[in-house]
Motif scaffolding. Structure first.
Motif, PDB file in Angstrom:
ATOM      1  N   LEU A 100     -42.694 -38.115 -31.342  1.00 17.63           N
ATOM      2  CA  LEU A 100     -41.355 -37.587 -31.064  1.00 17.63           C
ATOM      3  C   LEU A 100     -40.585 -37.173 -32.318  1.00 17.63           C
ATOM      4  N   GLU A 101     -41.142 -37.404 -33.495  1.00 16.00           N
ATOM      5  CA  GLU A 101     -40.431 -37.091 -34.728  1.00 16.00           C
ATOM      6  C   GLU A 101     -39.998 -35.623 -34.844  1.00 16.00           C
ATOM      7  N   PRO A 102     -40.822 -34.629 -34.475  1.00 15.34           N
ATOM      8  CA  PRO A 102     -40.406 -33.230 -34.656  1.00 15.34           C
ATOM      9  C   PRO A 102     -39.139 -32.854 -33.893  1.00 15.34           C
ATOM     10  N   TRP A 103     -38.787 -33.596 -32.858  1.00 15.92           N
ATOM     11  CA  TRP A 103     -37.610 -33.248 -32.054  1.00 15.92           C
ATOM     12  C   TRP A 103     -36.411 -34.160 -32.305  1.00 15.92           C
ATOM     13  N   PHE A 104     -36.647 -35.401 -32.664  1.00 19.02           N
ATOM     14  CA  PHE A 104     -35.554 -36.375 -32.648  1.00 19.02           C
ATOM     15  C   PHE A 104     -35.339 -37.136 -33.959  1.00 19.02           C
ATOM     16  N   LYS A 105     -36.197 -36.982 -34.960  1.00 19.46           N
ATOM     17  CA  LYS A 105     -36.021 -37.746 -36.185  1.00 19.46           C
ATOM     18  C   LYS A 105     -34.904 -37.144 -37.024  1.00 19.46           C
ATOM     19  N   ALA A 106     -34.033 -38.010 -37.588  1.00 21.06           N
ATOM     20  CA  ALA A 106     -32.931 -37.562 -38.431  1.00 21.06           C
ATOM     21  C   ALA A 106     -33.468 -36.720 -39.595  1.00 21.06           C
ATOM     22  N   PRO A 107     -32.780 -35.638 -39.957  1.00 20.92           N
ATOM     23  CA  PRO A 107     -31.428 -35.260 -39.538  1.00 20.92           C
ATOM     24  C   PRO A 107     -31.347 -34.522 -38.202  1.00 20.92           C
ATOM     25  N   LYS A 108     -32.473 -34.303 -37.545  1.00 18.43           N
ATOM     26  CA  LYS A 108     -32.433 -33.640 -36.246  1.00 18.43           C
ATOM     27  C   LYS A 108     -31.829 -34.580 -35.203  1.00 18.43           C
ATOM     28  N   LYS A 109     -31.063 -34.020 -34.285  1.00 20.89           N
ATOM     29  CA  LYS A 109     -30.492 -34.810 -33.200  1.00 20.89           C
ATOM     30  C   LYS A 109     -30.394 -33.929 -31.961  1.00 20.89           C
ATOM     31  N   ALA A 110     -30.449 -34.551 -30.787  1.00 21.99           N
ATOM     32  CA  ALA A 110     -30.433 -33.783 -29.540  1.00 21.99           C
ATOM     33  C   ALA A 110     -30.123 -34.708 -28.374  1.00 21.99           C
ATOM     34  N   THR A 111     -29.729 -34.090 -27.258  1.00 17.62           N
ATOM     35  CA  THR A 111     -29.589 -34.834 -26.012  1.00 17.62           C
ATOM     36  C   THR A 111     -30.936 -34.818 -25.292  1.00 17.62           C
ATOM     37  N   PHE A 112     -31.204 -35.850 -24.502  1.00 17.14           N
ATOM     38  CA  PHE A 112     -32.522 -35.961 -23.884  1.00 17.14           C
ATOM     39  C   PHE A 112     -32.445 -36.703 -22.556  1.00 17.14           C
ATOM     40  N   GLN A 113     -33.480 -36.522 -21.772  1.00 25.46           N
ATOM     41  CA  GLN A 113     -33.717 -37.317 -20.577  1.00 25.46           C
ATOM     42  C   GLN A 113     -35.209 -37.593 -20.474  1.00 25.46           C
ATOM     43  N   ILE A 114     -35.567 -38.610 -19.701  1.00 23.92           N
ATOM     44  CA  ILE A 114     -36.966 -39.005 -19.560  1.00 23.92           C
ATOM     45  C   ILE A 114     -37.369 -38.905 -18.093  1.00 23.92           C
ATOM     46  N   VAL A 115     -38.456 -38.196 -17.835  1.00 23.60           N
ATOM     47  CA  VAL A 115     -39.003 -38.058 -16.479  1.00 23.60           C
ATOM     48  C   VAL A 115     -40.345 -38.776 -16.444  1.00 23.60           C
ATOM     49  N   TYR A 116     -40.490 -39.710 -15.508  1.00 23.51           N
ATOM     50  CA  TYR A 116     -41.683 -40.575 -15.474  1.00 23.51           C
ATOM     51  C   TYR A 116     -42.380 -40.479 -14.123  1.00 23.51           C
ATOM     52  N   LYS A 117     -43.717 -40.418 -14.178  1.00 24.48           N
ATOM     53  CA  LYS A 117     -44.533 -40.415 -12.962  1.00 24.48           C
ATOM     54  C   LYS A 117     -45.860 -41.104 -13.254  1.00 24.48           C
ATOM     55  N   ALA A 118     -46.276 -42.013 -12.366  1.00 25.33           N
ATOM     56  CA  ALA A 118     -47.555 -42.706 -12.530  1.00 25.33           C
ATOM     57  C   ALA A 118     -48.417 -42.485 -11.299  1.00 25.33           C
ATOM     58  N   ARG A 119     -49.704 -42.208 -11.535  1.00 23.29           N
ATOM     59  CA  ARG A 119     -50.662 -42.012 -10.448  1.00 23.29           C
ATOM     60  C   ARG A 119     -51.884 -42.908 -10.692  1.00 23.29           C
ATOM     61  N   ASN A 120     -52.316 -43.563  -9.641  1.00 24.68           N
ATOM     62  CA  ASN A 120     -53.507 -44.428  -9.716  1.00 24.68           C
ATOM     63  C   ASN A 120     -53.414 -45.424 -10.863  1.00 24.68           C
TER      64      ASN A 120
END
Length: 321
Positions: free
Chosen positions: A174-194
């Motif tokens: 996740l460093e390329p999107w969220f590591k300082a000095p970069k910052k952003a808003t985010f949400q997490i979508v989760y799905k599990a199968r088998n």
């Protein structure tokens, strides 16, 4: 004098059959692969054919025509006697392989490990970039190019689906999107199968903690997040990607994103036809809207709280190590 029983000689076809089955069984989603998870409407064969056609069409636009890559030979060929069962087996297995198996294609369908889900492995392709490019074109042109494909989710990375592995993997991923000095808003979508040993709340809490730990200025936003972290767990593999325009592109649903505004308005008008209960519904709408708004706020608050808890647990884990 009793003679010793002779070992029963197995037919060579039995070796070939076993090897062919083993080879086919190995063609499945594994840790470390990149590609696309594609959901379909009960017709995986048609879904796969549509996926090949659609992906090659847009990949040609982005990357040019496909160039075949020779599969490296892991073992040098040896001249053994014809009576050597193992050498004969290897020779025959190689002969029955098709040309597509001898070359690494930029798109290769593999067994995903779940029903109504097709996994397409990619080579020298950025899955998130390609899928966003496809969805953007469908969103603008409103052309329906598939029937069997429902959602198309990029898989930019994958790791083992264990709580001991996931946080460590995501800290780097996740460093390329969220590591300082970069910052952003985010949400997490989760799905599990088998998969029954993973807890949704534990995974989301851990991942949110990782994002906040990379930069405390990263914030949760369930309504208009800049990035959506998609986590898809199938059996023992955790697939992940970070995408943009998740809500705008209808949760990456190819059928929904290609619908034009007229279709949407017609559906809304049909749903809005007057009925005998209109007066009672009108009186309920304000309270329902307030309840929905409160629920969204509670979900966002819970995710932010999970992020804080996840950050604390990561710090405790590091201090313990």
């Amino acid at each position: 004098m009793a003679t010793e029983p002779r070992a029963k000689k197995r037919n060579k076809s039995a070796f070939v059959s076993h090897a062919a089955k083993k080879h086919r069984g190995s063609r499945e989603l594994e840790v470390g692969m990149q590609g696309l998870l594609i959901t379909c409407n009960m017709n995986e064969k048609k879904c796969t054919a549509e996926a090949y056609s659609l992906l090659n069409e847009y990949a040609d636009q982005l990357y040019g025509p496909e160039k075949f890559v020779e599969e490296p030979n892991s073992e040098d060929e040896e001249d053994d006697d014809d009576d050597d069962a193992e050498a004969a087996l290897e020779k025959e297995v190689k002969q029955i392989r098709t040309s597509t198996q001898k070359h690494l294609r930029r798109f290769q369908a593999l067994d995903s490990g779940a029903n109504n889900v097709v996994f397409i492995r990619t080579l020298n392709i950025e899955p998130d970039k390609l899928v966003h490019y496809i969805l953007k074109d469908l969103y603008v042109t409103k052309k329906k190019k598939t029937r069997a494909i429902l959602r198309m989710l990029p898989v930019s990375g994958s790791c083992k689906a264990f709580m001991e592995e996931i946080p460590k993997y995501f800290e780097t991923f996740l460093e390329p999107w969220f590591k300082a000095p970069k910052k952003a808003t985010f949400q997490i979508v989760y799905k599990a199968r088998n998969n029954s040993h993973m807890s949704r709340d534990d995974v989301i809490r851990a991942l949110a903690g990782v994002v906040i730990n990379l930069n405390p200025e990263n914030k949760v936003d369930l309504n208009n997040a800049e990035y959506t972290i998609i986590v898809e767990i199938i059996k023992g593999v955790c697939c992940v990607s970070v995408v943009q325009d998740y809500i705008l592109f209808r949760k990456y649903n190819l059928q929904e994103v290609a619908k034009n505004d007229i279709e949407g308005k017609l559906k809304k008008n049909i749903c809005a036809l007057p009925s005998e209960n209109d007066s009672r519904q009108e009186s309920k709408e304000p309270s329902d809207a307030r309840e929905l708004k409160m629920k969204d706020g509670q979900d966002e608050q819970e995710l932010e709280q999970s992020a804080g808890n996840g950050k604390g647990s990561l710090q405790e884990q590091k201090s313990g190590e």
